[in-house]
Structures are given as C-alpha cells and as structure tokens.
Write a protein that holds these residues in place. Structure first.
Motif, short mmCIF file in Angstrom:
data_model
loop_
_atom_site.label_atom_id
_atom_site.label_comp_id
_atom_site.label_asym_id
_atom_site.label_seq_id
_atom_site.Cartn_x
_atom_site.Cartn_y
_atom_site.Cartn_z
N ALA B 45 54.37 157.51 -19.89
CA ALA B 45 55.07 156.78 -18.83
C ALA B 45 56.03 155.73 -19.40
CB ALA B 45 54.06 156.10 -17.90
N LYS B 46 57.14 155.53 -18.70
CA LYS B 46 58.08 154.45 -19.02
C LYS B 46 58.02 153.43 -17.88
CE LYS B 46 60.00 156.50 -22.67
NZ LYS B 46 59.17 157.74 -22.66
N ASP B 201 57.22 160.59 -10.63
CA ASP B 201 56.73 161.47 -11.70
C ASP B 201 57.88 162.02 -12.54
OD1 ASP B 201 57.63 162.86 -9.54
OD2 ASP B 201 56.04 164.37 -9.55
N ALA B 202 59.12 161.63 -12.21
CA ALA B 202 60.27 162.10 -12.98
C ALA B 202 60.16 161.65 -14.44
CB ALA B 202 61.56 161.58 -12.36
N VAL B 203 60.88 162.36 -15.31
CA VAL B 203 60.91 162.02 -16.73
C VAL B 203 62.22 161.26 -16.98
CG1 VAL B 203 60.67 162.91 -19.07
CG2 VAL B 203 59.72 164.22 -17.14
N VAL B 204 62.12 159.98 -17.33
CA VAL B 204 63.31 159.12 -17.42
C VAL B 204 63.17 158.26 -18.67
CG1 VAL B 204 64.75 157.47 -16.17
CG2 VAL B 204 63.22 158.99 -14.89
N SER B 205 64.25 158.10 -19.40
CA SER B 205 64.20 157.20 -20.56
C SER B 205 64.08 155.77 -20.08
CB SER B 205 65.49 157.35 -21.39
OG SER B 205 66.56 156.71 -20.72
N LYS B 206 63.55 154.91 -20.95
CA LYS B 206 63.33 153.52 -20.54
C LYS B 206 64.65 152.84 -20.18
CE LYS B 206 60.88 149.31 -21.43
NZ LYS B 206 59.84 148.58 -22.10
#
Lengths: 409, 409
Positions: B45-46, B201-206
């Motif tokens: 997680a971010k 729940d998306a995949v996201v850079s910090k």
C-alpha cells in the motif's frame, strides 16, 4: 442585559458650549421613537472624522468624507437611524445629498457644510420624505443641554444609550468633553458598526484635532469586536467648538495637547467598551491581553483570532473553561513561525497553560471560578518579544442569534 | 437535523481489497460507544496525508507527519475520538507514541509504521490506559467489510456518520474508492476539524497519490467552513492498497490517473459537503459562488468573508432576505481596489444587486422564496476578471450555540 453598563442619567452629561443638538421622531423604521438627530456647531468649530474601511460603504459615508474636505466649514451633522442607506447605488447618494440640501435650507448654509450619517438596515431605500418632514422638529429642538436625547436618538439594537462627559482643567480653564455612541452588532474595528460623536469646547487646530482623533480611535474603537462584521456605516466625529477662553492648541508636545488627547481617549475608550458591554446578546465582558509578541501586528492577530472564535465565545457564554479552544485560536491566528512550546495562558489570575501544555498547577475548579465572573481577562504570553496589545469583546449567546435572526421583523 | 444528508446504510459501502478496519468501545470519553478505530493496509500500500496548518497542532498530527516520512512503509492507522490530545505538551507526545508502540506490538511491526489520530476535547490528558486496553478488541474486529462501523467510530458531535463508495472502471478493471470522514464544528479550511480516510484498491505510485490528494483537498475540504475555527487535529489520509490487478499509475497525464483523481475528488467533495450538511446546528446548506474576480485568491477572500459572517449566517437561519449583510461582507473582505459599483449579487436565480445597488427588478418576495429553501446558492459577480471559486457553508442557529455551550457537559 448589558454587562456592567449603568443606565444613563441626563444630569451626568455636561453641555459643550458651541454645540447644539436637536432630536425628532421621523418614523423612519418604526413610529414613536427618536430617530433623527441634528447637531449644529459654532462658526469657529473644527471637525475631524474617521470612517469605515468597508469598500461597500454607505452613501452618507461617501458624502461626509467629501464634505469634510470641502472648503467651507462644517455647520451641521444630521443622523438618522432605522436605515443605513448602504448598497443603494446612485439613488442612495441622491437621497443623502437631498438630506444635506434640506438641512442647509433650514439653517441657511451650503449643502456641503452638512455631514450626513445613517445607521440601520442595509440595502433598503432611504425614506427621504420622512426625514425631510422630520427635520424642522429637530431644528426647533436644538439646544446645548440635549446630549441625553441625542444618545437615545442614534440607537438601533442598542439596549442602553451610551454617553459620557469628562471635565479637565487646562491652565485653569475648565474644559468639557462629552461623547455619545451607538453600536451593538456588526461590530469590528476599521471601525465598529457604530456612530460616535465627541465634542469639546476646547480651542484646537484642525491638524491637532485629527491627530487626537486617530490616537483615540486606535486605542478604543479599533480595539473592540462583537461579531467580526465590519459595518458599512461606521463614523466617528470629533468636534472642537472653540468656545472656551483659551489659546488654540497647535503644539503636539504641549501639556494642553497631551491632557486633552488623554481625556478624549478616555471618553472614546468608555464609549467603545460600552458598545461591547451592550454587544448583541452579551452576558460577559472579556479583555484579551496579548503580551511579549514580536510586534504589535502579530499581537493583534492573536487577540482577534481569540475574540472572533465562535467556539471561544460560546464556551465563555456557558462559563465552561474549555480553554483548549483558546489554544486552537492562537494556533490558527496566522503567525507562521510561532513556537507554541513557549506560550503561557492565564485566565484571570489562574495559570492555565505553560510551555504550550496544560500547567501542572492548573485545576479545572480554578478555571471554573473565573469563568463564572462577568468581567474576564484572558492573558496570552507569547514569549517572543516585547510588543503587546489589548482587545475587548463579549461572549456569544442564544440572544445574539435571536437578535440577528429577528432584526428586521 | 443534517441538511439533506441521508442516514447511511451499511450495504452502500464497498470494501477495499487490502484495507481492513476494526473498531472497539474503549470508554475514552463516555462508555458504550465505538471510539477506537484501527485500519491496517497491505504490504504494497501507498499512503498520502495532509494535516492541519494550526500551529497548535495536536501530538498525533506531529507523530503522523513524522511517521509518514519515515523509511518503513505504513502498516496501520489508529484513531481515537473523545480526546484530541492537543495542547498537552511533552506528555501528550509521549502518550501518542505509546499508542503507536502498543499497536506495533499487537501487529508485529515497528512503531514508526503506525499513524496515530485523535479528535475530541482539547487540553485534556489522553486516557492512554483506556486506549491500550481497547486495542486488542479492535485488532480482533479487523475485516475489509467494516467501513460502516468505522464511520461511526470516528464521530464526535456529528449527528450522522459520513461515508461513500464509488466504483470506476480502469481499462476494464473495477476499482473501488471508499471514504469516511468526521467533523461538524471547529470547521474551517487548512483544514476543517475533521478526520478523513479514503482508500482505493488501485495501484498508484506514492508521488501520484500525493498529487491526487492535494488536488482533491483543494476542491473539497479546503472549500468548506462551519464556524471559521481551524482545528488542531485535522488530517486526511488517502490509501492506495495496490490490491487490484493493474499496472501502477505513474503518469499524471494518463487516462487512468485522470479518472482516478476525478473519482477521489468526487468522494472527497461528498464527504466535505456532508460535514457542512451536518454542521453544528445547521438548517441550511449554502453554496457560495464568486465569479469574474481578478484572481482565485480574491474570490476566496470574498467567499469566506460571506461564509464566516455571523450576521449573514443568522439571517439565513431566519430565512430573512436581509441581503445587505452580504454586501457588507463583500466590502470588508479585504480587496483594497474593489469597485463596488460593478458588483452583481444573485440569490438562487434572483438578481438582487446590480451595479452595486439594489436591482430595480428585485422584489423582497422573490428573495423570501429562495431564503425558505434549505439549499441556497449565493452568486457574486465581481466583474473584474475571469477567476472564480466555490465555498460551501451552513447557517448559524440557536443549536450551534447550544451544542458548543454544552459540548463538554
């Protein structure tokens, strides 16, 4: 009821030679109440004025500013309550000028020699015909010992009239200073929603009178707040009728200047505090002292952050020492480099916060004891310099909401 | 009751894969209410966060800021209501750190991987033993479909819990965004007295997550006010659990970034408006649009001058079209070169002021009709540029005073 503000008695107010006042019932908003005041001054009188900094200032403020700077000396001031003549555009300006024209006709002077003032509801047309019809009665009533009625004639939501007289000796000559003011809500400096008229029979040059007025305003009317709303109509006028037997005050270093300036400031401070004591719905009078700040501007920011906080004001109304709300207000006052770990907070004589946290010695019962009083001093020590300031305000009660929810009904 | 805010139903809230929530009753201020919330996140997680700008910020704000920037990834968030742990000095800091230590022990991670949050009364000692005693129950309660209880566990003077879920498709993958928030009084941007937690729940850079959060906050939580008091404890956290099957979002120009940012902003806007709708004592929800200003900063000044004015807010409470009070607020908003003669004011669809004065077409009955509604738009056209802004606020009622006078009792 107002906080420790005594009902006024007529005999407490001394006439000022060279200044006459007349009142009338013109039914401007409601019938059967004094709502029109005329003040006339002697030929040699000097006048200084300060006005609201609200950009939406009322038509009479625009006209008074203009007339005060015109060439002919001011002969009269005319004040109506019940209607602010603000947010009324060109037509409002025309009606204010018509008021001046009518006063000028009755007194035999030029229209530019009349300063107009209005206070009351904003954005409603000024009932000019009612004012014109009422003016002759105010002329017929003109007399020097009429300050008590004048104080009543300028009231709006005020519960009590606000006025004071002071006498001083200048080189053996007795000098009188008498002032009246109105204001209760929409009170915030620059200036408060207030009208104030202070007169003295001293002989003072116009330049010295202006210096005195700015000195006094800074320490009085610009140090109060009820609700943070800056009005459209604020005006404060200082009149020196010049009727006393004395040489003109022209030297700001003279004993006479200093003594008179102090007396005028005392009168202004009494009137400003009286407005807070009679603040809409007020049950407590609060003095907020900010000490050892870096400069006066930051002290003032902190003082007004506290004085404007609805949360602080409702806690005081409830006599609840929920003093963390004061810390929150200090924290958002806008001092970017404030080190909260240096701050102390006193409520009356009780140390509440030390080094930014609750003082070890602090007992809720001590806070409670102070909160129950009706005159409370809040003292914040910033510990970052030597500047200080004081602001006066009142609490925030059910009645504030009630008064302002029902104001026009 | 809150203005047009529907009571929440559990089934309206979608779980976010990779984010679990557990609540407990720790009797922090009062017994028999959920007052402790634990949130745990997946390893990948971010997390992004924004916090109050109040200088007197609470101990948990200091610690969360620090932990968010430490090297190890965040594993958990712990939230207590009933006590703000603000104005509590060194001891407050120690107790917040103790909370993190205890959570870390229970979850098997480092103390710096835990973000602490508190909300409630300021300047009272945090009852740390109660929190420690309550933590095991919140761990035992951890599950993904627990947002409804979580929304309840963070409430203070809120009448209703505030939460929303939204689903979007990113290249055929269903993505969930669920958010909860609390807040009702001491609400003012930078930020409001609120806590908010939004998860996807998306995949996201910090970096992208932080950009999204600032975008959303600027348009939502930093555009509301209830009473102008900036809290000591405001925090908003955005979590991307990374549990969805999709490539990481790293490009701010990508369709996926833009779509997700819009959805997060929608969720934040709903939650921010829900706080105003449930503002202490609120009976009306007001949208203030300022148009054609010189720049956004001056539009914001005017919007907040109106939104903070106790006189405007009490008039709206009374459904009294005493609209001159809005003009007064515009006038004192602090725009030095404002030409009031260019200003128009609309209440709903009714033109009230034109060229700085009452519009010829304006009828009090039209103003009255709009004032009676519970959702009201105030539109001010400055006619001096092309900038604009929107702020949301509520009215000021007897109940605001009552709630805040009795808050600690």
């Amino acid at each position: 009821m107002p906080v420790n503000l005594e009902p006024l008695k007529s005999e407490q107010l001394a006439p000022v030679k060279g200044v006459s006042l007349g009142v009338a019932e013109a039914s401007i908003k409601k019938p059967n109440r004094k709502d029109l005041l005329l003040i006339t001054v002697s030929d040699q009188a000097k006048i200084a004025g300060v006005f609201t900094q609200n950009r939406f200032c009322a038509a009479p403020v625009l006209v008074s500013r203009e007339h005060l700077h015109s060439k002919l000396p001011v002969k009269a001031l005319v004040v109506n309550t019940g209607n602010a003549n603000a947010g009324t555009g060109e037509e409002g300006l025309a009606r204010t000028k018509r008021t001046c024209d009518e006063v000028a006709k009755l007194l035999g002077c030029e229209s530019t020699q009349v300063l107009p003032f209005s206070t009351g509801v904003i954005m409603e047309p000024l009932p000019i015909e009612k004012i014109v019809a009422g003016l002759p009665a105010s002329v017929a009533d003109l007399r020097e010992d009429n300050w008590f009625n004048a104080a009543q004639a300028i009231m709006t939501t005020d519960i009590l009239p606000k006025a004071i007289s002071k006498q001083i000796q200048l080189n053996g000559v007795a000098i009188t200073i008498t002032g009246i003011a109105k204001g209760s809500g929409m009170i915030h400096p620059n200036m408060a929603t207030m009208l104030g008229y202070i007169a003295t029979d001293a002989v003072v040059s116009k330049a010295m009178l202006e210096t005195m007025l700015h000195h006094a305003v800074k320490r009085s009317f610009n140090r109060i707040t009820v609700d943070g709303d800056t009005s459209t109509n604020d005006s404060l006028i200082l009149i020196a009728s010049g009727a006393a037997e004395m040489p003109e005050i022209t030297d700001p270093g003279s004993h006479e200047f200093i003594a008179l300036q102090a007396a005028v400031t005392d009168v202004a401070t009494f009137l400003a505090q009286a407005i807070v004591r009679d603040g809409e719905g007020a049950t407590k009078f609060m003095t907020i002292n900010i000490e050892s700040g870096h400069n006066e501007a930051e002290c003032t920011k902190v003082a007004y952050a506290i004085a404007h906080s609805p949360l602080v004001k409702t806690a005081f109304f409830a006599s609840d020492p929920n003093l963390g709300r004061i810390l929150a207000a200090i924290g958002y006052a806008g001092i970017a480099d404030l080190d909260v770990n240096r701050i102390s907070l006193y409520l009356g004589d009780v140390l509440v916060v030390e080094n930014g946290g609750r003082a070890l010695s602090y007992q809720e019962a001590d806070g409670q004891r102070i909160m129950k009083q009706d005159e409370i001093t809040i003292r914040v020590v910033l510990n970052r310099g030597s500047a200080e300031t004081t602001v006066w305000t009142c609490d925030f009660s059910y009645d504030y909401v009630k008064i302002n929810a029902e104001y026009r009904s």
